[in-house]
Design a protein around this motif. Sequence first.
Motif, PDB file in Angstrom:
ATOM      1  N   GLN A 193       0.810  -1.206   0.000  1.00  0.00           N
ATOM      2  CA  GLN A 193       0.000   0.000   0.000  1.00  0.00           C
ATOM      3  C   GLN A 193       0.848   1.263   0.000  1.00  0.00           C
ATOM      4  O   GLN A 193       0.469   2.270  -0.545  1.00  0.00           O
ATOM      5  CB  GLN A 193      -0.948   0.020   1.204  1.00  0.00           C
ATOM      6  N   ARG A 194       1.999   1.216   0.593  1.00  0.00           N
ATOM      7  CA  ARG A 194       2.860   2.395   0.635  1.00  0.00           C
ATOM      8  C   ARG A 194       3.586   2.611  -0.689  1.00  0.00           C
ATOM      9  O   ARG A 194       4.069   3.690  -0.969  1.00  0.00           O
ATOM     10  CB  ARG A 194       3.868   2.257   1.770  1.00  0.00           C
ATOM     11  N   ILE A 195       3.667   1.571  -1.486  1.00  0.00           N
ATOM     12  CA  ILE A 195       4.396   1.646  -2.737  1.00  0.00           C
ATOM     13  C   ILE A 195       3.475   2.077  -3.873  1.00  0.00           C
ATOM     14  O   ILE A 195       3.936   2.458  -4.917  1.00  0.00           O
ATOM     15  CB  ILE A 195       5.038   0.273  -3.053  1.00  0.00           C
ATOM     16  N   GLY A 196       2.194   2.062  -3.692  1.00  0.00           N
ATOM     17  CA  GLY A 196       1.192   2.301  -4.707  1.00  0.00           C
ATOM     18  C   GLY A 196       1.649   3.030  -5.957  1.00  0.00           C
ATOM     19  O   GLY A 196       2.572   3.810  -5.940  1.00  0.00           O
ATOM     20  N   LYS A 197       0.985   2.770  -7.030  1.00  0.00           N
ATOM     21  CA  LYS A 197       1.361   3.352  -8.307  1.00  0.00           C
ATOM     22  C   LYS A 197       0.955   4.815  -8.339  1.00  0.00           C
ATOM     23  O   LYS A 197      -0.186   5.169  -8.084  1.00  0.00           O
ATOM     24  CB  LYS A 197       0.681   2.578  -9.424  1.00  0.00           C
ATOM     25  N   ARG A 198       1.898   5.655  -8.662  1.00  0.00           N
ATOM     26  CA  ARG A 198       1.647   7.087  -8.749  1.00  0.00           C
ATOM     27  C   ARG A 198       1.668   7.492 -10.214  1.00  0.00           C
ATOM     28  O   ARG A 198       2.236   6.798 -11.045  1.00  0.00           O
ATOM     29  CB  ARG A 198       2.730   7.842  -7.999  1.00  0.00           C
ATOM     30  N   PRO A 199       1.064   8.639 -10.526  1.00  0.00           N
ATOM     31  CA  PRO A 199       1.128   9.085 -11.921  1.00  0.00           C
ATOM     32  C   PRO A 199       2.578   9.218 -12.359  1.00  0.00           C
ATOM     33  O   PRO A 199       3.409   9.769 -11.654  1.00  0.00           O
ATOM     34  CB  PRO A 199       0.447  10.442 -11.892  1.00  0.00           C
ATOM     35  N   GLY A 200       2.857   8.694 -13.518  1.00  0.00           N
ATOM     36  CA  GLY A 200       4.218   8.722 -14.029  1.00  0.00           C
ATOM     37  C   GLY A 200       4.622  10.093 -14.544  1.00  0.00           C
ATOM     38  O   GLY A 200       3.850  11.053 -14.539  1.00  0.00           O
ATOM     39  N   PHE A 201       5.840  10.151 -15.028  1.00  0.00           N
ATOM     40  CA  PHE A 201       6.399  11.402 -15.524  1.00  0.00           C
ATOM     41  C   PHE A 201       5.564  11.973 -16.665  1.00  0.00           C
ATOM     42  O   PHE A 201       5.240  13.154 -16.678  1.00  0.00           O
ATOM     43  CB  PHE A 201       7.844  11.163 -15.981  1.00  0.00           C
ATOM     44  N   LEU A 202       5.193  11.112 -17.626  1.00  0.00           N
ATOM     45  CA  LEU A 202       4.470  11.605 -18.792  1.00  0.00           C
ATOM     46  C   LEU A 202       3.067  12.071 -18.433  1.00  0.00           C
ATOM     47  O   LEU A 202       2.587  13.071 -18.970  1.00  0.00           O
ATOM     48  CB  LEU A 202       4.419  10.535 -19.880  1.00  0.00           C
ATOM     49  N   LYS A 203       2.404  11.377 -17.519  1.00  0.00           N
ATOM     50  CA  LYS A 203       1.074  11.826 -17.100  1.00  0.00           C
ATOM     51  C   LYS A 203       1.155  13.197 -16.447  1.00  0.00           C
ATOM     52  O   LYS A 203       0.322  14.063 -16.699  1.00  0.00           O
ATOM     53  CB  LYS A 203       0.445  10.823 -16.130  1.00  0.00           C
ATOM     54  N   GLY A 204       2.160  13.395 -15.615  1.00  0.00           N
ATOM     55  CA  GLY A 204       2.343  14.714 -15.002  1.00  0.00           C
ATOM     56  C   GLY A 204       2.617  15.778 -16.044  1.00  0.00           C
ATOM     57  O   GLY A 204       2.083  16.897 -15.968  1.00  0.00           O
ATOM     58  N   TYR A 205       3.414  15.435 -17.042  1.00  0.00           N
ATOM     59  CA  TYR A 205       3.715  16.394 -18.111  1.00  0.00           C
ATOM     60  C   TYR A 205       2.453  16.708 -18.915  1.00  0.00           C
ATOM     61  O   TYR A 205       2.195  17.874 -19.245  1.00  0.00           O
ATOM     62  CB  TYR A 205       4.808  15.827 -19.029  1.00  0.00           C
ATOM     63  N   LEU A 206       1.646  15.685 -19.206  1.00  0.00           N
ATOM     64  CA  LEU A 206       0.410  15.916 -19.957  1.00  0.00           C
ATOM     65  C   LEU A 206      -0.569  16.768 -19.159  1.00  0.00           C
ATOM     66  O   LEU A 206      -1.278  17.598 -19.727  1.00  0.00           O
ATOM     67  CB  LEU A 206      -0.239  14.588 -20.348  1.00  0.00           C
ATOM     68  N   GLN A 207      -0.607  16.579 -17.846  1.00  0.00           N
ATOM     69  CA  GLN A 207      -1.490  17.409 -17.024  1.00  0.00           C
ATOM     70  C   GLN A 207      -1.072  18.870 -17.060  1.00  0.00           C
ATOM     71  O   GLN A 207      -1.909  19.761 -16.988  1.00  0.00           O
ATOM     72  CB  GLN A 207      -1.523  16.899 -15.584  1.00  0.00           C
ATOM     73  N   GLU A 208       0.222  19.139 -17.175  1.00  0.00           N
ATOM     74  CA  GLU A 208       0.691  20.519 -17.308  1.00  0.00           C
ATOM     75  C   GLU A 208       0.418  21.049 -18.712  1.00  0.00           C
ATOM     76  O   GLU A 208       0.214  22.247 -18.894  1.00  0.00           O
ATOM     77  CB  GLU A 208       2.201  20.589 -17.047  1.00  0.00           C
ATOM     78  N   PHE A 238      -7.874  14.194 -28.878  1.00  0.00           N
ATOM     79  CA  PHE A 238      -6.610  13.506 -29.094  1.00  0.00           C
ATOM     80  C   PHE A 238      -5.819  14.169 -30.213  1.00  0.00           C
ATOM     81  O   PHE A 238      -4.603  14.315 -30.123  1.00  0.00           O
ATOM     82  CB  PHE A 238      -6.853  12.026 -29.399  1.00  0.00           C
ATOM     83  N   ASP A 239      -6.523  14.612 -31.275  1.00  0.00           N
ATOM     84  CA  ASP A 239      -5.836  15.265 -32.385  1.00  0.00           C
ATOM     85  C   ASP A 239      -5.178  16.569 -31.928  1.00  0.00           C
ATOM     86  O   ASP A 239      -4.046  16.863 -32.309  1.00  0.00           O
ATOM     87  CB  ASP A 239      -6.821  15.530 -33.529  1.00  0.00           C
ATOM     88  N   ARG A 240      -5.881  17.334 -31.110  1.00  0.00           N
ATOM     89  CA  ARG A 240      -5.284  18.577 -30.595  1.00  0.00           C
ATOM     90  C   ARG A 240      -4.102  18.295 -29.681  1.00  0.00           C
ATOM     91  O   ARG A 240      -3.129  19.041 -29.662  1.00  0.00           O
ATOM     92  CB  ARG A 240      -6.325  19.407 -29.866  1.00  0.00           C
ATOM     93  N   LEU A 241      -4.195  17.218 -28.924  1.00  0.00           N
ATOM     94  CA  LEU A 241      -3.066  16.839 -28.079  1.00  0.00           C
ATOM     95  C   LEU A 241      -1.859  16.480 -28.943  1.00  0.00           C
ATOM     96  O   LEU A 241      -0.736  16.896 -28.646  1.00  0.00           O
ATOM     97  CB  LEU A 241      -3.430  15.662 -27.176  1.00  0.00           C
ATOM     98  N   LEU A 242      -2.096  15.736 -30.025  1.00  0.00           N
ATOM     99  CA  LEU A 242      -0.987  15.389 -30.924  1.00  0.00           C
ATOM    100  C   LEU A 242      -0.370  16.640 -31.545  1.00  0.00           C
ATOM    101  O   LEU A 242       0.854  16.733 -31.669  1.00  0.00           O
ATOM    102  CB  LEU A 242      -1.465  14.440 -32.022  1.00  0.00           C
ATOM    103  N   GLN A 243      -1.194  17.602 -31.916  1.00  0.00           N
ATOM    104  CA  GLN A 243      -0.665  18.854 -32.466  1.00  0.00           C
ATOM    105  C   GLN A 243       0.209  19.562 -31.438  1.00  0.00           C
ATOM    106  O   GLN A 243       1.293  20.063 -31.767  1.00  0.00           O
ATOM    107  CB  GLN A 243      -1.805  19.771 -32.901  1.00  0.00           C
ATOM    108  N   CYS A 265      -5.890  11.727 -17.585  1.00  0.00           N
ATOM    109  CA  CYS A 265      -5.682  13.139 -17.245  1.00  0.00           C
ATOM    110  C   CYS A 265      -6.999  13.916 -17.249  1.00  0.00           C
ATOM    111  O   CYS A 265      -7.242  14.751 -16.387  1.00  0.00           O
ATOM    112  CB  CYS A 265      -4.707  13.785 -18.225  1.00  0.00           C
ATOM    113  N   LYS A 266      -7.868  13.611 -18.225  1.00  0.00           N
ATOM    114  CA  LYS A 266      -9.169  14.289 -18.262  1.00  0.00           C
ATOM    115  C   LYS A 266     -10.001  13.931 -17.038  1.00  0.00           C
ATOM    116  O   LYS A 266     -10.673  14.782 -16.471  1.00  0.00           O
ATOM    117  CB  LYS A 266      -9.935  13.882 -19.537  1.00  0.00           C
ATOM    118  N   ALA A 267      -9.948  12.670 -16.645  1.00  0.00           N
ATOM    119  CA  ALA A 267     -10.733  12.227 -15.486  1.00  0.00           C
ATOM    120  C   ALA A 267     -10.204  12.784 -14.185  1.00  0.00           C
ATOM    121  O   ALA A 267     -10.948  12.964 -13.219  1.00  0.00           O
ATOM    122  CB  ALA A 267     -10.743  10.695 -15.428  1.00  0.00           C
ATOM    123  N   ASN A 268      -8.889  13.099 -14.119  1.00  0.00           N
ATOM    124  CA  ASN A 268      -8.277  13.552 -12.874  1.00  0.00           C
ATOM    125  C   ASN A 268      -7.902  15.036 -12.899  1.00  0.00           C
ATOM    126  O   ASN A 268      -7.011  15.452 -12.179  1.00  0.00           O
ATOM    127  CB  ASN A 268      -7.029  12.710 -12.571  1.00  0.00           C
TER     128      ASN A 268
END
Length: 122
Positions: free
Chosen positions: A34-49, A60-65, A118-121
Amino acid sequence: MSITSYIEQTCPPSPEREEVLTLVRLGLSFQKQQRIGKRPGFLKGYLQELLPKIEGPITFDRLLQELELEAARRDMYGEEESPIEKVDRVWETVVYHHPKTGRQLLSFKSIRNKLSWCKANQ
């Protein structure tokens, strides 16, 4: 005193005590995870920014652009500017540079899943 030794000392020997001890040991092994739980990775954090920079509805198309713009920004200004190295629409892959593991290749499907997360969170 650990919980297993406490149960061994307070409960008389019986099959029920052994069952309780087995369940306690199993619970303790899950507690460690439980202490090790999966956290958002580097790319998810970058996408949220990156998502707030996208004007209008986030597709998705706008994200690719936007990712293509980030790759161009990296080419022009250097590695510190953006982790996105390349967006390949033919092979449907994105190459990015992870700070710890280096160059990573992701399929568009993985990027779609990360966008949905990212949209859900947000």
